[in-house]
Design an enzyme around this catalytic site. Structure first.
Site, PDB file in Angstrom:
ATOM      1  N   GLU A 200      58.397  89.310  60.160  1.00 58.77           N
ATOM      2  CA  GLU A 200      59.109  89.054  58.911  1.00 58.77           C
ATOM      3  C   GLU A 200      60.433  89.816  58.903  1.00 58.77           C
ATOM      4  O   GLU A 200      60.471  91.001  59.265  1.00 58.77           O
ATOM      5  CB  GLU A 200      58.244  89.496  57.736  1.00 58.77           C
ATOM      6  CG  GLU A 200      58.927  89.404  56.374  1.00 58.77           C
ATOM      7  CD  GLU A 200      58.131  90.122  55.304  1.00 58.77           C
ATOM      8  OE1 GLU A 200      57.348  89.446  54.614  1.00 58.77           O
ATOM      9  OE2 GLU A 200      58.291  91.363  55.172  1.00 58.77           O
ATOM     10  N   ASP A 221      62.254  86.011  54.719  1.00 59.93           N
ATOM     11  CA  ASP A 221      61.624  86.305  53.440  1.00 59.93           C
ATOM     12  C   ASP A 221      62.661  86.477  52.332  1.00 59.93           C
ATOM     13  O   ASP A 221      63.555  87.327  52.426  1.00 59.93           O
ATOM     14  CB  ASP A 221      60.785  87.578  53.563  1.00 59.93           C
ATOM     15  CG  ASP A 221      59.964  87.850  52.319  1.00 59.93           C
ATOM     16  OD1 ASP A 221      59.342  86.907  51.804  1.00 59.93           O
ATOM     17  OD2 ASP A 221      59.949  89.009  51.876  1.00 59.93           O
TER      18      ASP A 221
END
Length: 302
Positions: A200, A221
């Protein structure tokens, strides 16, 4: 995967919770010899999921109950449609009713919501996936419902893949003294070639070090639409691109059109509304051994 063993384990626990010493109301009000037929009726349109679960709730309560499903999981229906027919001892049907409905309503709600997301991005190559934000104990049921709605599943559990988030990387680099790239390469060296590695990121400048480690998927994200487009361009097919955060039915089309491969949606399971389905029961007036409600299959006497 929703196996028979998982269904039985969860449904038995639910039935025990709902009637630990039997259904007192039905035992006192309903003659032991009474038989009933019922229809699982749709009060609103949607996408069906949970046929095997609904059947298990009935038959684990009483194996003499007969259930005929009118629709397969993933099938669309309209308000007023009959989704399943049930016949058997009235006491047993009434005892199983709430658990059977609770589960099939929630699963169909998830399938219906998922289908709405899938329809919004059907013109793109992106896919809708769920997350681990599921109801404890019901993950297999809810994940199955997502597939019924045309969506896909993310990793099933923490044991299935490596997914390094910001907190993982912060601890890893601080403790090891390695750069993000070297830390991820060290992780990759320990993995089987069949194990997926996802990382991420929440800033564009993090992409270079992550790409240098040769990861399989990069999750962007809470990126803006412009940020997603830039991320897709930088990654340029070297990893699967997943978008996460700020995803709803009003934003998902624009997110898909940025060129991402996967859009993860926690709301599919953590914020879903159960669909309005009902069990309409008809009791046979004959109420004798072997008596069957009109139009129902003849059940085995208890």
């Amino acid at each position: 995967m929703l196996t028979d063993q998982i269904i039985e384990t969860v449904v038995r626990a639910a039935l025990l919770e709902d009637a630990p010493w039997g259904d007192l109301t039905s035992q006192l009000l309903i003659p032991e010899t009474a038989y009933a037929s019922a229809r699982l009726a749709a009060r609103e349109p949607g996408t069906f999921s949970g046929g095997a679960v609904f059947t298990a709730a009935m038959k684990l309560t009483d194996p003499t109950i007969v259930v005929d499903l009118a629709l397969e999981d993933g099938g669309r229906f309209e308000a007023g449609d009959t989704l399943a027919s049930v016949s058997g001892p009235a006491r047993s049907v009434l005892q199983a009713e709430r658990v059977a409905l609770n589960l099939v309503q929630r699963m169909s709600g998830i399938a219906t919501l998922t289908a709405s997301y899938v329809a919004e991005i059907a013109h793109t190559s992106a896919r809708i996936v769920d997350t681990r934000k599921t109801t404890p104990g019901l993950r297999a049921f809810e994940r199955h419902a997502v597939r019924s709605g045309g969506g896909h599943n993310h990793r099933f559990s923490l044991s299935d893949a490596v997914m390094a988030k910001d907190n993982h990387l912060a601890v890893l680099t601080a403790q090891s003294g390695l750069s993000v790239t070297d830390a991820l390469l060290a992780v990759r060296a320990q993995l089987s070639h069949t194990t997926h590695l996802e990382v991420e990121v929440d800033r564009i400048d993090q992409l270079g070090p992550v790409l240098a480690a040769g990861v399989d998927t990069i999750m962007l994200d809470n990126f803006t639409l412009d940020g997603l487009r830039e991320g897709v361009e930088i990654i340029a097919g070297r990893a699967i691109v997943e978008a996460s955060g700020n995803v709803n039915l009003g934003t998902v089309r624009d997110i898909a059109e940025t060129g991402v491969d996967v859009i993860s949606v926690g709301a599919l399971t953590h914020s879903v509304r159960s669909l309005d389905l009902g069990l309409d029961v008809v009791v046979d007036a004959a109420a004798g051994p072997g008596a069957v409600a009109s139009g129902a299959e003849e059940p085995t006497a208890p």
